[in-house]
Design a protein around this motif. Structure first.
Motif, PDB file in Angstrom:
ATOM      1  N   PRO B 105       0.826  -1.210   0.000  1.00  0.00           N
ATOM      2  CA  PRO B 105       0.000   0.000   0.000  1.00  0.00           C
ATOM      3  C   PRO B 105       0.859   1.258   0.000  1.00  0.00           C
ATOM      4  CG  PRO B 105       0.061  -0.967   2.185  1.00  0.00           C
ATOM      5  CD  PRO B 105       0.725  -1.945   1.266  1.00  0.00           C
ATOM      6  N   SER B 106       0.332   2.334  -0.564  1.00  0.00           N
ATOM      7  CA  SER B 106       0.953   3.656  -0.409  1.00  0.00           C
ATOM      8  C   SER B 106       0.172   4.402   0.685  1.00  0.00           C
ATOM      9  CB  SER B 106       0.938   4.397  -1.739  1.00  0.00           C
ATOM     10  OG  SER B 106      -0.368   4.462  -2.244  1.00  0.00           O
ATOM     11  N   LEU B 107       0.479   5.665   0.878  1.00  0.00           N
ATOM     12  CA  LEU B 107      -0.214   6.470   1.890  1.00  0.00           C
ATOM     13  C   LEU B 107      -1.158   7.440   1.181  1.00  0.00           C
ATOM     14  CD1 LEU B 107       2.844   7.350   4.205  1.00  0.00           C
ATOM     15  CD2 LEU B 107       1.275   5.412   4.402  1.00  0.00           C
ATOM     16  N   PHE B 108      -2.419   7.530   1.658  1.00  0.00           N
ATOM     17  CA  PHE B 108      -3.341   8.438   0.963  1.00  0.00           C
ATOM     18  C   PHE B 108      -3.213   9.874   1.480  1.00  0.00           C
ATOM     19  CE2 PHE B 108      -6.107   6.430   4.236  1.00  0.00           C
ATOM     20  CZ  PHE B 108      -6.554   7.554   4.920  1.00  0.00           C
ATOM     21  N   ILE B 109      -2.417  10.055   2.519  1.00  0.00           N
ATOM     22  CA  ILE B 109      -2.088  11.395   3.010  1.00  0.00           C
ATOM     23  C   ILE B 109      -0.675  11.279   3.567  1.00  0.00           C
ATOM     24  CG2 ILE B 109      -3.199  10.928   5.232  1.00  0.00           C
ATOM     25  CD1 ILE B 109      -4.031  13.806   5.446  1.00  0.00           C
ATOM     26  N   GLU B 191       3.905   8.221  10.423  1.00  0.00           N
ATOM     27  CA  GLU B 191       3.100   7.546   9.382  1.00  0.00           C
ATOM     28  C   GLU B 191       3.975   7.233   8.159  1.00  0.00           C
ATOM     29  OE1 GLU B 191      -0.417   9.962   8.708  1.00  0.00           O
ATOM     30  OE2 GLU B 191      -1.013   9.822  10.812  1.00  0.00           O
ATOM     31  N   MET B 192       4.979   8.076   7.928  1.00  0.00           N
ATOM     32  CA  MET B 192       5.871   7.846   6.780  1.00  0.00           C
ATOM     33  C   MET B 192       6.909   6.744   7.048  1.00  0.00           C
ATOM     34  SD  MET B 192       6.216  11.741   5.347  1.00  0.00           S
ATOM     35  CE  MET B 192       7.135  11.475   3.832  1.00  0.00           C
ATOM     36  N   LEU B 193       6.874   6.171   8.252  1.00  0.00           N
ATOM     37  CA  LEU B 193       7.703   4.981   8.511  1.00  0.00           C
ATOM     38  C   LEU B 193       7.057   3.717   7.963  1.00  0.00           C
ATOM     39  CD1 LEU B 193       8.907   5.557  12.200  1.00  0.00           C
ATOM     40  CD2 LEU B 193      10.219   5.843  10.101  1.00  0.00           C
ATOM     41  N   LEU B 194       5.783   3.802   7.611  1.00  0.00           N
ATOM     42  CA  LEU B 194       5.083   2.600   7.152  1.00  0.00           C
ATOM     43  C   LEU B 194       5.724   1.955   5.928  1.00  0.00           C
ATOM     44  CD1 LEU B 194       2.531   1.057   8.314  1.00  0.00           C
ATOM     45  CD2 LEU B 194       3.246   3.164   9.435  1.00  0.00           C
ATOM     46  N   PRO B 195       6.137   2.739   4.921  1.00  0.00           N
ATOM     47  CA  PRO B 195       6.759   2.088   3.760  1.00  0.00           C
ATOM     48  C   PRO B 195       7.981   1.226   4.118  1.00  0.00           C
ATOM     49  CG  PRO B 195       6.072   4.297   3.170  1.00  0.00           C
ATOM     50  CD  PRO B 195       5.871   4.173   4.657  1.00  0.00           C
ATOM     51  N   ILE B 196       8.852   1.715   4.999  1.00  0.00           N
ATOM     52  CA  ILE B 196      10.013   0.871   5.330  1.00  0.00           C
ATOM     53  C   ILE B 196       9.598  -0.274   6.243  1.00  0.00           C
ATOM     54  CG2 ILE B 196      10.984   2.148   7.313  1.00  0.00           C
ATOM     55  CD1 ILE B 196      13.772   1.633   5.894  1.00  0.00           C
ATOM     56  N   TRP B 197       8.609  -0.039   7.092  1.00  0.00           N
ATOM     57  CA  TRP B 197       8.112  -1.136   7.935  1.00  0.00           C
ATOM     58  C   TRP B 197       7.585  -2.274   7.046  1.00  0.00           C
ATOM     59  CZ3 TRP B 197       4.143  -4.375   8.886  1.00  0.00           C
ATOM     60  CH2 TRP B 197       4.183  -5.101  10.082  1.00  0.00           C
ATOM     61  N   LEU B 198       6.783  -1.912   6.053  1.00  0.00           N
ATOM     62  CA  LEU B 198       6.212  -2.922   5.145  1.00  0.00           C
ATOM     63  C   LEU B 198       7.310  -3.636   4.360  1.00  0.00           C
ATOM     64  CD1 LEU B 198       3.241  -0.703   4.004  1.00  0.00           C
ATOM     65  CD2 LEU B 198       2.982  -2.935   5.120  1.00  0.00           C
ATOM     66  N   ARG B 199       8.324  -2.879   3.956  1.00  0.00           N
ATOM     67  CA  ARG B 199       9.454  -3.454   3.219  1.00  0.00           C
ATOM     68  C   ARG B 199      10.211  -4.471   4.104  1.00  0.00           C
ATOM     69  NH1 ARG B 199      10.486  -1.816  -2.320  1.00  0.00           N
ATOM     70  NH2 ARG B 199      12.441  -2.839  -2.794  1.00  0.00           N
ATOM     71  N   LEU B 200      10.443  -4.095   5.343  1.00  0.00           N
ATOM     72  CA  LEU B 200      11.157  -4.986   6.270  1.00  0.00           C
ATOM     73  C   LEU B 200      10.311  -6.211   6.608  1.00  0.00           C
ATOM     74  CD1 LEU B 200      12.648  -2.184   8.536  1.00  0.00           C
ATOM     75  CD2 LEU B 200      13.979  -3.736   7.071  1.00  0.00           C
ATOM     76  N   TYR B 201       9.020  -6.003   6.742  1.00  0.00           N
ATOM     77  CA  TYR B 201       8.095  -7.120   6.995  1.00  0.00           C
ATOM     78  C   TYR B 201       8.187  -8.130   5.857  1.00  0.00           C
ATOM     79  CZ  TYR B 201       3.580  -9.479   7.708  1.00  0.00           C
ATOM     80  OH  TYR B 201       2.591 -10.415   7.882  1.00  0.00           O
ATOM     81  N   GLY B 202       8.237  -7.618   4.632  1.00  0.00           N
ATOM     82  CA  GLY B 202       8.408  -8.497   3.473  1.00  0.00           C
ATOM     83  C   GLY B 202       9.740  -9.222   3.502  1.00  0.00           C
ATOM     84  N   LYS B 203      10.787  -8.503   3.893  1.00  0.00           N
ATOM     85  CA  LYS B 203      12.128  -9.086   3.924  1.00  0.00           C
ATOM     86  C   LYS B 203      12.257 -10.168   5.003  1.00  0.00           C
ATOM     87  CE  LYS B 203      16.905  -7.618   5.079  1.00  0.00           C
ATOM     88  NZ  LYS B 203      17.689  -8.054   3.910  1.00  0.00           N
ATOM     89  N   PHE B 204      11.789  -9.829   6.204  1.00  0.00           N
ATOM     90  CA  PHE B 204      11.964 -10.750   7.340  1.00  0.00           C
ATOM     91  C   PHE B 204      10.920 -11.871   7.339  1.00  0.00           C
ATOM     92  CE2 PHE B 204      13.568  -6.764   9.774  1.00  0.00           C
ATOM     93  CZ  PHE B 204      14.847  -6.926   9.261  1.00  0.00           C
ATOM     94  N   GLY B 205       9.767 -11.606   6.750  1.00  0.00           N
ATOM     95  CA  GLY B 205       8.697 -12.601   6.772  1.00  0.00           C
ATOM     96  C   GLY B 205       7.946 -12.664   8.090  1.00  0.00           C
ATOM     97  N   ASN B 206       8.200 -11.721   8.975  1.00  0.00           N
ATOM     98  CA  ASN B 206       7.440 -11.639  10.223  1.00  0.00           C
ATOM     99  C   ASN B 206       7.501 -10.201  10.752  1.00  0.00           C
ATOM    100  OD1 ASN B 206       9.573 -11.225  12.373  1.00  0.00           O
ATOM    101  ND2 ASN B 206      10.359 -13.064  11.344  1.00  0.00           N
ATOM    102  N   ALA B 207       6.685  -9.930  11.768  1.00  0.00           N
ATOM    103  CA  ALA B 207       6.570  -8.564  12.294  1.00  0.00           C
ATOM    104  C   ALA B 207       7.302  -8.390  13.626  1.00  0.00           C
ATOM    105  CB  ALA B 207       5.094  -8.211  12.459  1.00  0.00           C
ATOM    106  N   ASN B 208       8.190  -9.318  13.940  1.00  0.00           N
ATOM    107  CA  ASN B 208       8.893  -9.265  15.229  1.00  0.00           C
ATOM    108  C   ASN B 208      10.124  -8.368  15.165  1.00  0.00           C
ATOM    109  OD1 ASN B 208       7.054 -11.121  16.296  1.00  0.00           O
ATOM    110  ND2 ASN B 208       8.252 -12.812  15.419  1.00  0.00           N
ATOM    111  N   PHE B 209       9.903  -7.121  14.844  1.00  0.00           N
ATOM    112  CA  PHE B 209      10.991  -6.152  14.794  1.00  0.00           C
ATOM    113  C   PHE B 209      10.417  -4.776  15.114  1.00  0.00           C
ATOM    114  CE2 PHE B 209       9.103  -6.180  10.589  1.00  0.00           C
ATOM    115  CZ  PHE B 209       9.064  -4.837  10.234  1.00  0.00           C
ATOM    116  N   ASN B 210      11.309  -3.866  15.400  1.00  0.00           N
ATOM    117  CA  ASN B 210      10.843  -2.501  15.661  1.00  0.00           C
ATOM    118  C   ASN B 210      11.977  -1.510  15.413  1.00  0.00           C
ATOM    119  OD1 ASN B 210       9.071  -0.472  16.373  1.00  0.00           O
ATOM    120  ND2 ASN B 210       9.402  -0.695  18.569  1.00  0.00           N
ATOM    121  N   PHE B 211      11.604  -0.258  15.330  1.00  0.00           N
ATOM    122  CA  PHE B 211      12.578   0.817  15.135  1.00  0.00           C
ATOM    123  C   PHE B 211      13.253   1.172  16.458  1.00  0.00           C
ATOM    124  CE2 PHE B 211       9.221   1.475  11.951  1.00  0.00           C
ATOM    125  CZ  PHE B 211       9.978   1.471  10.792  1.00  0.00           C
TER     126      PHE B 211
END
Lengths: 215, 215
Positions: B105-109, B191-211
């Protein structure tokens, strides 16, 4: 290695100095053959440093660093020349910062596109590698300035080009954690880190910090 | 404390369960008084849990969590009611994700505005506090799921409202590092951290990470 640096500002200066220190031959390029800032840099950096036009620097380097401001990057790269840049690695450290509406700057390209991608589209035969754009330039060339674990991100379409850049980041700039975000579309996710970086810079009053992905 | 949760999805569910476990009274709100998912949540969460409309939940809570999807958040909050929300703390964990153009997804705002700011503008008498939107909901309510240092960001115009939310993040969700980004315009940077979060989620295959911001 022979390296071209496009841009005579603080970022090009800092990266150029470090690469010369690390025994690379570095040519700094600008719009004109006798740019004053470039000549000062050459005088300070020593015998492995030289300067010339954007095209001279791009012809000289096996690797080219784009250290121009984001809003003139594509123009500068056009002056370097599509043919000259063809088949070379272009390390893009620029950011699409728009200062026209005051501080803090916004991004003039973001969300569904990025400057890294725009450069790759404009120069399809060049291996664009987006990295180092999420930090201050002192930290770019010396990862030990921030203590503890912290990361540099890398994005690009060509695995071999990225591997070459990772080697340089590791051996010359001391990076331990290089996080590969995949193809050049990863650039939009790192360019979009600029707003929080600027916010934190305002909060801390200095640039001695970096992002880390904790797992 | 009495807390209202707007939204019956996984985020509202997870936050609601945790708050009930922590001995708060929680009312989950949705468009209709008898939402099936809300009723299932009440049945599972026990005697401190209840459900009703968005307006019921907003009236019930001293603090309201906006756990609706970003694209319907303002609609849902309008149903809760400007008067009802007036003078209350609204913890906004939503993101302006636009799935209409496919994945990711992209950001609508974004960039020069944010969903957090749009909500604050629409409900000027409400104390909007943007936080927790940069991670998976399991981690939101249990910071120990990721080992090592990692951060939750907080932005909002009212210092007292932020202090109340920091207390809840610390005491109920176990957060040690809460990074205050200042007023609600900080929301655009998280909110603009979402693109890299989604990218990392794709890379790692899980959501067990944080900034983490390493200094």
């Amino acid at each position: 290695m022979k390296i071209g640096i496009l841009g005579t500002g603080i970022v090009g200066n800092t990266i150029g100095h470090k690469l010369v220190q690390r025994n690379h031959e570095v040519k700094m390029g600008s719009r004109t053959a006798k740019n004053e800032k470039a000549m000062q840099w050459v005088a300070a950096a020593g015998s492995k440093a030289s300067q010339g036009t954007f095209k001279d620097a791009a012809e000289f380097g096996q690797i080219i660093f784009n250290c121009t401001k984001g809003d003139i990057s594509i123009d500068a790269l056009r002056l370097a020349g599509t043919t000259t840049l063809s088949g070379k690695i272009l390390v893009d450290v620029s950011n699409p910062l728009d200062f026209s509406k005051g501080m803090p700057p916004s991004l003039f390209i973001s969300n569904t596109d990025s400057l890294g991608e725009a450069i790759q589209r404009e120069f399809p035969e060049t291996f664009v590698v987006k990295t180092l754009n999420t930090m201050n330039c002192s930290l770019m060339v010396d990862s030990t300035l921030v203590k503890g674990d912290h990361d540099v991100f890398i994005s690009g379409n060509d695995a071999a080009a990225k591997a070459t850049v990772v080697k340089l980041l590791t051996e010359d700039f001391g990076w331990k954690n290089v996080l590969d975000l995949g193809d050049i579309t990863g650039a939009r996710s790192t360019e979009m880190l600029l707003p929080i970086w600027l916010r934190l810079y305002g909060k801390f009053g200095n640039a001695n910090f970096n992002f880390h992905i904790t797992k």
